[in-house]
Design a protein around this motif. Structure first.
Motif, short mmCIF file in Angstrom:
data_model
loop_
_atom_site.label_atom_id
_atom_site.label_comp_id
_atom_site.label_asym_id
_atom_site.label_seq_id
_atom_site.Cartn_x
_atom_site.Cartn_y
_atom_site.Cartn_z
N ALA A 44 0.82 -1.20 0.00
CA ALA A 44 0.00 0.00 0.00
C ALA A 44 0.86 1.25 0.00
CB ALA A 44 -0.93 0.01 1.21
N LEU B 226 2.32 1.73 -3.45
CA LEU B 226 1.34 2.19 -4.42
C LEU B 226 0.94 3.64 -4.18
CD1 LEU B 226 -0.91 -0.93 -4.72
CD2 LEU B 226 0.43 0.12 -6.53
N VAL C 65 -6.34 2.16 -2.03
CA VAL C 65 -4.96 1.78 -2.29
C VAL C 65 -4.02 2.30 -1.20
CG1 VAL C 65 -3.02 2.02 -3.88
CG2 VAL C 65 -5.33 1.62 -4.77
N GLU C 66 -4.10 3.60 -0.93
CA GLU C 66 -3.15 4.22 -0.01
C GLU C 66 -3.39 3.84 1.45
OE1 GLU C 66 -2.96 8.41 -0.38
OE2 GLU C 66 -2.29 8.39 -2.45
N ALA D 137 -5.13 1.08 2.68
CA ALA D 137 -5.69 -0.27 2.76
C ALA D 137 -5.61 -0.86 4.16
CB ALA D 137 -4.97 -1.19 1.77
N PRO E 140 -3.13 -5.09 -4.36
CA PRO E 140 -3.10 -4.27 -5.58
C PRO E 140 -3.41 -5.06 -6.84
CG PRO E 140 -1.20 -3.82 -4.19
CD PRO E 140 -1.90 -4.99 -3.58
N LEU F 138 -7.45 -5.69 -6.96
CA LEU F 138 -8.47 -4.64 -6.86
C LEU F 138 -9.28 -4.48 -8.14
CD1 LEU F 138 -6.81 -1.73 -4.83
CD2 LEU F 138 -9.13 -2.59 -4.50
N TYR G 127 -6.96 3.44 -12.00
CA TYR G 127 -6.13 2.23 -12.00
C TYR G 127 -5.19 2.22 -13.21
CZ TYR G 127 -9.14 0.29 -8.33
OH TYR G 127 -9.81 0.06 -7.16
#
Length: 327
Positions: A13, A16, A284-285, A287, A303, A306, A322
């Motif tokens: 995470a 990403l 994402v950031e 999670a 990732p 998702l 995405y």
């Protein structure tokens, strides 16, 4: 039970987060902040409601929404109805239920009110639970028995019916149908304990906290569903996964292979692009903040998965996010 991969997920995470910085420097700005956001969850004590509550809280704390509300609901089918009607902004739902709902829509809705996804958020595990002292050791021995199959409006009720049909235990099939009764998580576990049902079928994270509590009182066994995965796929036309519930998850119950189904975060296509992008960014950031403490062992917000929404189309802004992330 703690997932040894949880630390790895946190690192992914973090990695990403840099990729999504190109999508937006912060989750939300004063310009694109949404008003009230409502997240349809599930029944009390269940994983859906835990996740929905965490998501709603994060959306408000990060300024994505001015206020949020979490709805207690009957589950996937109920949640899908609430999203399509506009009662809920977001909803969590089993992918098989979402695919069935999406298949009933026109391929390209003109009013933007059709069902789309923001991502696959975790894997659901179907629990087919009996008491250890029942003597039941496989699904074929459920013929003529009584099963709790989730509340009316739950995705569990849909999946359970498909599994039982694949086993030849639904309708008028020989050797005799299973009598299905609609019971929520708490009611189903109580009925299993007092013997008023023989088996409980429940879909959720691993572990599911109320099942852990029941296993502390009554010795449970989970039935192996692996032989029914392919027949259920064939019957329903939906790709179910083969997943493992580890030994020791529920008291002394041994490890068992079962049927897995993706759980999706859903919305309508007419959801504002800014809200869709900000929510994806949080998925994402942040999670690690969206993993319910009771189910830290579940495969969650990875990732690489998702975007795997089982045929339910992604919201256009989520798809763009995405794409920017992955290049």
């Amino acid at each position: 039970m703690r997932d040894p991969q949880l630390t790895r997920r946190k690192l992914l995470a973090v990695g990403l987060a840099g990729g999504l910085s190109a999508v937006g420097a912060s989750a939300c700005t004063a310009v694109d902040q949404a008003g009230k956001v409502t997240v349809a969850g599930g029944e009390t004590g269940g994983f859906y409601l835990e996740f929905a509550t965490l998501l709603a809280g994060l959306l408000q704390r990060e300024g994505v929404a001015s206020s949020t509300e979490t709805l207690i609901t009957g589950g996937s089918l109920d949640n899908i109805r609430r999203v399509l009607s506009g009662e809920a902004t977001f909803a969590v739902a089993l992918a098989d239920a979402a695919v069935r709902a999406a298949a009933g829509q026109e391929a390209a809705s003109q009013d933007g009110k059709d069902l789309v996804a923001l991502g696959k958020v975790y894997e659901n595990y179907v629990h087919c639970i009996v008491r250890e002292d029942s003597g039941i050791r496989n699904v074929s021995e459920l013929a003529g028995r009584t099963a709790g199959v989730g509340e009316v409006g739950s995705g569990t009720s849909l999946t359970a019916d498909r599994i039982l049909a694949a086993a030849g235990l639904a309708g008028g099939a020989a050797p005799g149908p299973v009598r299905q009764v609609n019971l929520g998580l708490s009611e189903g576990l109580a009925a299993l304990k007092d013997g008023s049902i023989d088996v409980m079928i429940q879909s959720g994270g691993v572990p599911t906290a109320p099942i852990v509590g029941t296993a502390d009182e009554v010795q449970l066994r989970l039935l192996d569903l692996s032989d029914l995965i392919q027949p259920t796929r064939t019957l329903s036309g939906f790709f179910y996964d083969r997943v493992l519930i580890p030994a020791g998850t529920y008291g002394d119950a041994p490890a068992v292979w079962t049927l897995g189904v993706a759980n999706l975060l859903l919305c309508r296509r007419d959801l504002a692009d800014a809200l869709a992008r900000s929510t994806v960014q949080l998925l994402v950031e942040r999670a690690s903040e969206l993993v319910p403490a009771s189910s830290a062992g579940v495969q969650f917000l990875s990732p690489e998965t998702l975007i795997n929404t089982a045929g339910v189309p992604l919201h256009p802004a989520a798809q763009a996010s995405y794409r920017e992330l992955h290049g």
